[in-house]
Write a protein that holds these residues in place. Structure first.
Motif, PDB file in Angstrom:
ATOM      1  N   GLU A  78     -50.497 124.363 -13.170  1.00  0.00           N
ATOM      2  CA  GLU A  78     -49.509 124.599 -13.521  1.00  0.00           C
ATOM      3  C   GLU A  78     -49.113 125.338 -14.806  1.00  0.00           C
ATOM      4  O   GLU A  78     -50.058 125.106 -15.722  1.00  0.00           O
ATOM      5  CB  GLU A  78     -48.655 123.077 -13.612  1.00  0.00           C
ATOM      6  N   PRO A  79     -48.153 126.188 -14.744  1.00  0.00           N
ATOM      7  CA  PRO A  79     -48.005 126.800 -16.231  1.00  0.00           C
ATOM      8  C   PRO A  79     -47.441 125.874 -17.265  1.00  0.00           C
ATOM      9  O   PRO A  79     -46.808 124.703 -16.718  1.00  0.00           O
ATOM     10  CB  PRO A  79     -46.750 128.003 -15.824  1.00  0.00           C
ATOM     11  N   PHE A  80     -47.756 125.999 -18.308  1.00  0.00           N
ATOM     12  CA  PHE A  80     -47.415 124.855 -19.418  1.00  0.00           C
ATOM     13  C   PHE A  80     -47.239 125.787 -20.843  1.00  0.00           C
ATOM     14  O   PHE A  80     -47.632 126.941 -20.877  1.00  0.00           O
ATOM     15  CB  PHE A  80     -48.511 124.018 -19.485  1.00  0.00           C
ATOM     16  N   THR A  81     -46.689 124.954 -21.628  1.00  0.00           N
ATOM     17  CA  THR A  81     -46.489 125.352 -23.147  1.00  0.00           C
ATOM     18  C   THR A  81     -46.908 124.341 -24.285  1.00  0.00           C
ATOM     19  O   THR A  81     -46.831 123.076 -23.813  1.00  0.00           O
ATOM     20  CB  THR A  81     -45.042 125.579 -23.214  1.00  0.00           C
ATOM     21  N   CYS A  82     -47.348 124.794 -25.290  1.00  0.00           N
ATOM     22  CA  CYS A  82     -47.994 123.846 -26.478  1.00  0.00           C
ATOM     23  C   CYS A  82     -46.773 124.052 -27.250  1.00  0.00           C
ATOM     24  O   CYS A  82     -46.616 124.886 -28.099  1.00  0.00           O
ATOM     25  CB  CYS A  82     -49.484 124.207 -26.876  1.00  0.00           C
ATOM     26  N   GLN A  83     -46.353 122.803 -27.785  1.00  0.00           N
ATOM     27  CA  GLN A  83     -45.232 122.623 -28.484  1.00  0.00           C
ATOM     28  C   GLN A  83     -45.843 121.390 -29.643  1.00  0.00           C
ATOM     29  O   GLN A  83     -45.945 120.532 -29.463  1.00  0.00           O
ATOM     30  CB  GLN A  83     -43.895 122.282 -28.222  1.00  0.00           C
ATOM     31  N   ASP A  84     -46.235 121.971 -31.088  1.00  0.00           N
ATOM     32  CA  ASP A  84     -46.567 121.139 -32.041  1.00  0.00           C
ATOM     33  C   ASP A  84     -47.703 120.105 -31.377  1.00  0.00           C
ATOM     34  O   ASP A  84     -47.827 118.905 -31.597  1.00  0.00           O
ATOM     35  CB  ASP A  84     -45.301 120.175 -32.413  1.00  0.00           C
ATOM     36  N   SER A  85     -48.826 120.869 -30.931  1.00  0.00           N
ATOM     37  CA  SER A  85     -50.074 120.448 -30.284  1.00  0.00           C
ATOM     38  C   SER A  85     -49.902 119.388 -28.933  1.00  0.00           C
ATOM     39  O   SER A  85     -50.888 118.792 -28.572  1.00  0.00           O
ATOM     40  CB  SER A  85     -50.616 119.513 -31.608  1.00  0.00           C
ATOM     41  N   GLU A  86     -48.461 119.183 -28.455  1.00  0.00           N
ATOM     42  CA  GLU A  86     -48.261 118.594 -27.388  1.00  0.00           C
ATOM     43  C   GLU A  86     -47.954 119.641 -26.240  1.00  0.00           C
ATOM     44  O   GLU A  86     -47.703 120.423 -26.262  1.00  0.00           O
ATOM     45  CB  GLU A  86     -46.877 117.826 -27.406  1.00  0.00           C
ATOM     46  N   LEU A  87     -48.661 119.214 -25.097  1.00  0.00           N
ATOM     47  CA  LEU A  87     -48.536 119.994 -24.051  1.00  0.00           C
ATOM     48  C   LEU A  87     -47.428 119.497 -23.051  1.00  0.00           C
ATOM     49  O   LEU A  87     -46.993 118.302 -22.645  1.00  0.00           O
ATOM     50  CB  LEU A  87     -49.880 119.701 -23.033  1.00  0.00           C
TER      51      LEU A  87
END
Length: 283
Positions: A78-87
């Protein structure tokens, strides 16, 4: 006697056991995992040789551990994003960090073109003029309660209209009879001279300059034949009336001796007026 075939780490015999061959020699499975396997960034357990390993930004994960930190959905495919080291999966990222379009109610995706005003957010294509319904984009607009108008639509809908030409007044203008006028529209009905800032009067709601009003409507002096404007409030001049005739104060004098008759007794003599002395003296 058979040749020794031992694990390069623990030296135990590998005969009859599963092993993994490396450049430095054969390893039993436990020693191979302890020596070469990476630690999962999520569960902190070793990622065994027979496990599918995922790698992202210097971090390693078991396939089952590579998931959204909020909804726990697997991110393996799945496409994902990392925000403040959280996936985060895209849905959770948009829910947490994206705004909602005030027009269509849909999510304004991060990185997409948007417009923000008054604490609200719109997709660029959703921020429309409430009048012509055309996109406002980077054009000037005027807010009105919950609506937004391009300048032409706002002026057409809310700006005052000239009493003469009915077009909107955007700047300047004058007031006449409690109605707005363009300065260039407030002109004398007779000669079309601009009246803004000038002394003028009206007849039947039509404005006139002093000159035209006097020529067209003011009574004429029986002596000099010029308009008498004093009674119209256009100059404060005084005049005398007798029957259906009128005179300027300066013109109301004896036809023979030219003595002023203002405030004096006089005798009409045909089209003339005479002082009492000249009247008694006879022709």
């Amino acid at each position: 006697m058979s040749e020794a075939f031992d694990c390069a780490k623990c030296s135990e015999s590998l005969y009859g056991r599963k092993y993994i061959q490396t450049d430095s020699g054969p390893y039993c499975v436990p020693c191979y995992d302890n020596t070469f396997a990476n630690t999962c960034a999520e569960c902190q357990q070793l990622i065994g040789h027979d496990s599918r390993e995922l790698f992202y930004e210097d971090r390693h994960f078991h396939e089952g551990c590579f998931r959204c930190c909020r909804c726990q959905r697997s991110l393996a495919d799945e496409p994902f994003t990392c925000q403040d080291s959280e996936l985060l999966c895209n849905d959770c990222y948009c829910s947490a960090f994206s705004s909602q379009c005030s027009a269509c109610g849909e999510t304004v995706m991060p990185g997409s073109r948007k417009l923000e005003y008054g604490g609200q957010t719109w997709h660029e294509h959703c921020f429309l003029c409430s009048g012509c319904e055309q996109p406002l984009g980077s054009r000037s607009f005027v807010p009105d309660k919950d609506a937004h108008y391009c300048v032409p639509c706002y002026e057409n809908k809310f700006a005052p209209r000239c009493a003469r030409c009915s077009k909107t007044l955007t700047q300047g203008g004058v007031t006449y009879r409690d109605q707005p006028w363009h300065r260039e529209c407030l002109v004398c009905t007779g000669c079309q001279t601009p009246l803004a800032g000038q002394q003028f009067t009206s007849r039947d709601d039509d404005p006139y300059c002093v000159t035209c009003f006097g020529e067209l409507f003011a009574p004429k002096c029986s002596s000099c034949k010029r308009p008498i404007t004093g009674g119209t409030g256009l100059g404060g001049g005084k005049y005398v009336s007798f029957e259906d005739r009128h005179w300027h104060h300066s013109c109301f004098s004896c036809a023979r001796c030219s003595t002023s008759l203002v405030g004096q007794g006089f005798v009409p003599d045909g089209d003339q007026v005479l002082c009492q002395g000249c009247s008694q003296a006879g022709p």
